[in-house]
Design a protein around this motif. Structure first.
Motif, PDB file in Angstrom:
ATOM      1  N   ASP A   6       0.816  -1.210   0.000  1.00  0.00           N
ATOM      2  CA  ASP A   6       0.000   0.000   0.000  1.00  0.00           C
ATOM      3  C   ASP A   6       0.851   1.262   0.000  1.00  0.00           C
ATOM      4  O   ASP A   6       1.801   1.398   0.779  1.00  0.00           O
ATOM      5  N   VAL A   7       0.488   2.204  -0.875  1.00  0.00           N
ATOM      6  CA  VAL A   7       1.125   3.512  -0.963  1.00  0.00           C
ATOM      7  C   VAL A   7       0.017   4.562  -0.994  1.00  0.00           C
ATOM      8  O   VAL A   7      -0.867   4.514  -1.843  1.00  0.00           O
ATOM      9  N   ILE A   8       0.073   5.517  -0.072  1.00  0.00           N
ATOM     10  CA  ILE A   8      -0.888   6.611  -0.027  1.00  0.00           C
ATOM     11  C   ILE A   8      -0.210   7.857  -0.572  1.00  0.00           C
ATOM     12  O   ILE A   8       0.858   8.260  -0.098  1.00  0.00           O
ATOM     13  N   LEU A   9      -0.821   8.487  -1.587  1.00  0.00           N
ATOM     14  CA  LEU A   9      -0.258   9.678  -2.214  1.00  0.00           C
ATOM     15  C   LEU A   9      -1.158  10.873  -1.928  1.00  0.00           C
ATOM     16  O   LEU A   9      -2.356  10.846  -2.246  1.00  0.00           O
ATOM     17  N   ILE A  10      -0.578  11.917  -1.339  1.00  0.00           N
ATOM     18  CA  ILE A  10      -1.345  13.085  -0.903  1.00  0.00           C
ATOM     19  C   ILE A  10      -0.861  14.306  -1.684  1.00  0.00           C
ATOM     20  O   ILE A  10       0.310  14.679  -1.581  1.00  0.00           O
ATOM     21  N   PRO A  11      -1.720  14.934  -2.474  1.00  0.00           N
ATOM     22  CA  PRO A  11      -1.302  16.111  -3.243  1.00  0.00           C
ATOM     23  C   PRO A  11      -1.219  17.351  -2.368  1.00  0.00           C
ATOM     24  O   PRO A  11      -1.592  17.334  -1.191  1.00  0.00           O
ATOM     25  N   GLY A  12      -0.761  18.444  -2.970  1.00  0.00           N
ATOM     26  CA  GLY A  12      -0.544  19.670  -2.227  1.00  0.00           C
ATOM     27  C   GLY A  12      -1.706  20.642  -2.306  1.00  0.00           C
ATOM     28  O   GLY A  12      -2.840  20.297  -2.666  1.00  0.00           O
ATOM     29  N   LEU A  13      -1.400  21.895  -1.999  1.00  0.00           N
ATOM     30  CA  LEU A  13      -2.388  22.947  -1.897  1.00  0.00           C
ATOM     31  C   LEU A  13      -3.175  23.099  -3.193  1.00  0.00           C
ATOM     32  O   LEU A  13      -2.601  23.324  -4.263  1.00  0.00           O
ATOM     33  N   ALA A  14      -4.488  22.957  -3.095  1.00  0.00           N
ATOM     34  CA  ALA A  14      -5.402  23.118  -4.230  1.00  0.00           C
ATOM     35  C   ALA A  14      -5.149  22.131  -5.352  1.00  0.00           C
ATOM     36  O   ALA A  14      -5.592  22.339  -6.471  1.00  0.00           O
ATOM     37  N   SER A  15      -4.462  21.060  -5.081  1.00  0.00           N
ATOM     38  CA  SER A  15      -4.129  20.080  -6.115  1.00  0.00           C
ATOM     39  C   SER A  15      -5.112  18.924  -6.132  1.00  0.00           C
ATOM     40  O   SER A  15      -5.677  18.546  -5.108  1.00  0.00           O
ATOM     41  N   SER A  16      -5.265  18.350  -7.308  1.00  0.00           N
ATOM     42  CA  SER A  16      -6.040  17.134  -7.499  1.00  0.00           C
ATOM     43  C   SER A  16      -5.128  15.921  -7.387  1.00  0.00           C
ATOM     44  O   SER A  16      -3.905  16.026  -7.531  1.00  0.00           O
ATOM     45  N   ARG A  17      -5.736  14.773  -7.185  1.00  0.00           N
ATOM     46  CA  ARG A  17      -4.956  13.531  -7.195  1.00  0.00           C
ATOM     47  C   ARG A  17      -4.270  13.304  -8.531  1.00  0.00           C
ATOM     48  O   ARG A  17      -3.304  12.552  -8.626  1.00  0.00           O
ATOM     49  N   GLU A  18      -4.757  13.960  -9.586  1.00  0.00           N
ATOM     50  CA  GLU A  18      -4.171  13.771 -10.905  1.00  0.00           C
ATOM     51  C   GLU A  18      -2.736  14.266 -10.997  1.00  0.00           C
ATOM     52  O   GLU A  18      -2.036  13.979 -11.966  1.00  0.00           O
ATOM     53  N   VAL A  19      -2.297  15.022 -10.001  1.00  0.00           N
ATOM     54  CA  VAL A  19      -0.896  15.444 -10.008  1.00  0.00           C
ATOM     55  C   VAL A  19       0.049  14.249  -9.973  1.00  0.00           C
ATOM     56  O   VAL A  19       1.201  14.330 -10.391  1.00  0.00           O
ATOM     57  N   TRP A  20      -0.452  13.110  -9.495  1.00  0.00           N
ATOM     58  CA  TRP A  20       0.354  11.883  -9.407  1.00  0.00           C
ATOM     59  C   TRP A  20       0.151  10.960 -10.598  1.00  0.00           C
ATOM     60  O   TRP A  20       0.658   9.836 -10.583  1.00  0.00           O
ATOM     61  N   ALA A  21      -0.568  11.394 -11.631  1.00  0.00           N
ATOM     62  CA  ALA A  21      -0.961  10.485 -12.710  1.00  0.00           C
ATOM     63  C   ALA A  21       0.231   9.799 -13.366  1.00  0.00           C
ATOM     64  O   ALA A  21       0.211   8.590 -13.606  1.00  0.00           O
ATOM     65  N   GLY A  22       1.266  10.559 -13.687  1.00  0.00           N
ATOM     66  CA  GLY A  22       2.429   9.958 -14.339  1.00  0.00           C
ATOM     67  C   GLY A  22       3.116   8.941 -13.458  1.00  0.00           C
ATOM     68  O   GLY A  22       3.486   7.845 -13.911  1.00  0.00           O
ATOM     69  N   LEU A  23       3.294   9.277 -12.186  1.00  0.00           N
ATOM     70  CA  LEU A  23       3.923   8.343 -11.253  1.00  0.00           C
ATOM     71  C   LEU A  23       3.032   7.120 -11.048  1.00  0.00           C
ATOM     72  O   LEU A  23       3.532   5.983 -11.024  1.00  0.00           O
ATOM     73  N   ALA A  24       1.724   7.334 -10.915  1.00  0.00           N
ATOM     74  CA  ALA A  24       0.803   6.212 -10.680  1.00  0.00           C
ATOM     75  C   ALA A  24       0.844   5.211 -11.822  1.00  0.00           C
ATOM     76  O   ALA A  24       0.760   3.992 -11.608  1.00  0.00           O
ATOM     77  N   ALA A  25       0.984   5.707 -13.053  1.00  0.00           N
ATOM     78  CA  ALA A  25       1.044   4.808 -14.203  1.00  0.00           C
ATOM     79  C   ALA A  25       2.238   3.863 -14.104  1.00  0.00           C
ATOM     80  O   ALA A  25       2.184   2.736 -14.595  1.00  0.00           O
ATOM     81  N   ARG A  26       3.292   4.302 -13.442  1.00  0.00           N
ATOM     82  CA  ARG A  26       4.484   3.472 -13.310  1.00  0.00           C
ATOM     83  C   ARG A  26       4.419   2.553 -12.101  1.00  0.00           C
ATOM     84  O   ARG A  26       5.067   1.511 -12.072  1.00  0.00           O
ATOM     85  N   LEU A  27       3.644   2.939 -11.091  1.00  0.00           N
ATOM     86  CA  LEU A  27       3.657   2.184  -9.838  1.00  0.00           C
ATOM     87  C   LEU A  27       2.524   1.179  -9.699  1.00  0.00           C
ATOM     88  O   LEU A  27       2.634   0.223  -8.929  1.00  0.00           O
ATOM     89  N   ARG A  28       1.414   1.393 -10.420  1.00  0.00           N
ATOM     90  CA  ARG A  28       0.211   0.622 -10.112  1.00  0.00           C
ATOM     91  C   ARG A  28       0.340  -0.868 -10.402  1.00  0.00           C
ATOM     92  O   ARG A  28      -0.427  -1.670  -9.863  1.00  0.00           O
TER      93      ARG A  28
END
Length: 307
Positions: free
Chosen positions: A47-69
């Motif tokens: 399990d990996v929990i990814l938390i975005p920053g100020l006013a950010s959507s979870r989509e900020v991690w989209a590129g990384l998520a594609a590699r990790l999922r």
């Protein structure tokens, strides 16, 4: 310039998410909703929990998520009031602290065992709060371009009390600003937060979709919350990833010292600087950032000990 460094690290702008998710053959992700957070779950593995920053959507991690999922079960958080998710008013005007409580409850409710926490900007502060206040619920912490007390970038001798008047002036001015002025500030600020021009329009648009009071409350909270006294309670290994670019106008060694001094009381901490990047490291240097994350998630992860 030091002002550029401060803006890049604190994310004072109404910054937001990044690029669209990569195509994947994986099953559609599941989404878990609560009053404070929305969590999309995808992939299988640790399990990996990814938390975005100020006013950010979870989509900020989209590129990384594609590699990790393919090898990890990802829990992609979005905070209430950010990037179009409905706001949840807090009587004390807090955002990071109640988000921390919500994620801690999510970990308990979903019976996650020692998940890795990755947090960017405000998400990094949430990750530190989780590590310090719920040490038995987290595994490792990866803090991305975040400090335990952001106002150190304004004044190295700052205290929570000393910055409150300045933070209050900023908060009141932002609350009173007309929408057109706020949007203009958004565009100008994103230029200091993301070096890559191609990602800026999406960041600006998503920031505008954020609830203004939530973003302002969160910024005030970041400016006045000093987590340094709590860092000694963190038992998990911590890696701090931070950005540097010569355009900051200060030597890289100064940035190194700022981060190392801020985390001096953290028991098990290591540092990774990524050059050629502004605040959104995962967008400006995606390959370098992904390598750091993949190394961090590997079996051979180690951390130095502050003495």
């Amino acid at each position: 310039m030091r002002a550029r460094t401060m803006l890049a690290a604190i994310g004072i702008a109404l910054s937001s998410a990044s690029m669209a998710s990569a195509q994947s053959a994986s099953p559609p992700p599941a989404t878990v909703e609560s009053d404070r957070i929305s969590v999309t779950v995808e992939g299988t593995g640790p399990d990996v929990i990814l938390i975005p920053g100020l006013a950010s959507s979870r989509e900020v991690w989209a590129g990384l998520a594609a590699r990790l999922r393919q090898g990890h079960r990802l829990h992609l958080v979005q905070v209430a009031g950010f990037a179009g998710l409905p706001a949840v008013p807090d009587p004390d005007g807090r955002v990071a602290a109640p988000t921390t409580e919500a994620i801690a409850n999510y970990i308990r409710r979903e019976r996650l065992t020692a998940p890795t926490i990755i947090g960017h900007s405000l998400g990094g502060e949430v990750a530190l709060m989780l590590g310090a206040r719920y040490p038995d619920r987290v595994g490792r912490l990866l803090i991305v371009d975040a400090l335990p007390f952001y106002s150190l970038l304004i004044d190295p001798a700052a205290t929570s009390d000393s910055v409150k008047p300045q933070a209050a002036v900023f908060r009141n001015a932002m609350l009173a600003a007309p929408a057109t002025q706020a949007e203009a500030m958004q565009s100008a600020s994103i230029a200091r937060l993301a070096k890559t021009e191609a990602v800026r329009p999406a960041l600006i648009a998503a920031g505008i979709r954020s609830d203004r009071k939530t973003v302002i409350d969160a910024t005030y909270e970041l400016m006045t919350t000093d987590l340094r006294p709590e860092l000694g309670r963190i038992t998990a290994p911590v890696e701090v990833v931070y950005a540097y670019d010569p355009i900051y106008g200060v030597p890289a060694s100064n940035i190194d010292a700022t981060f190392r001094n801020a985390y001096a009381s953290t028991p098990h901490v290591s540092f990774k600087r990524i050059d050629g990047s502004f605040h959104f490291v995962m967008l400006d240097q995606p390959e370098a950032f992904a390598r750091v994350v993949i190394d961090f998630l590997g079996d051979g992860v180690t951390a130095t000990t502050n003495r």
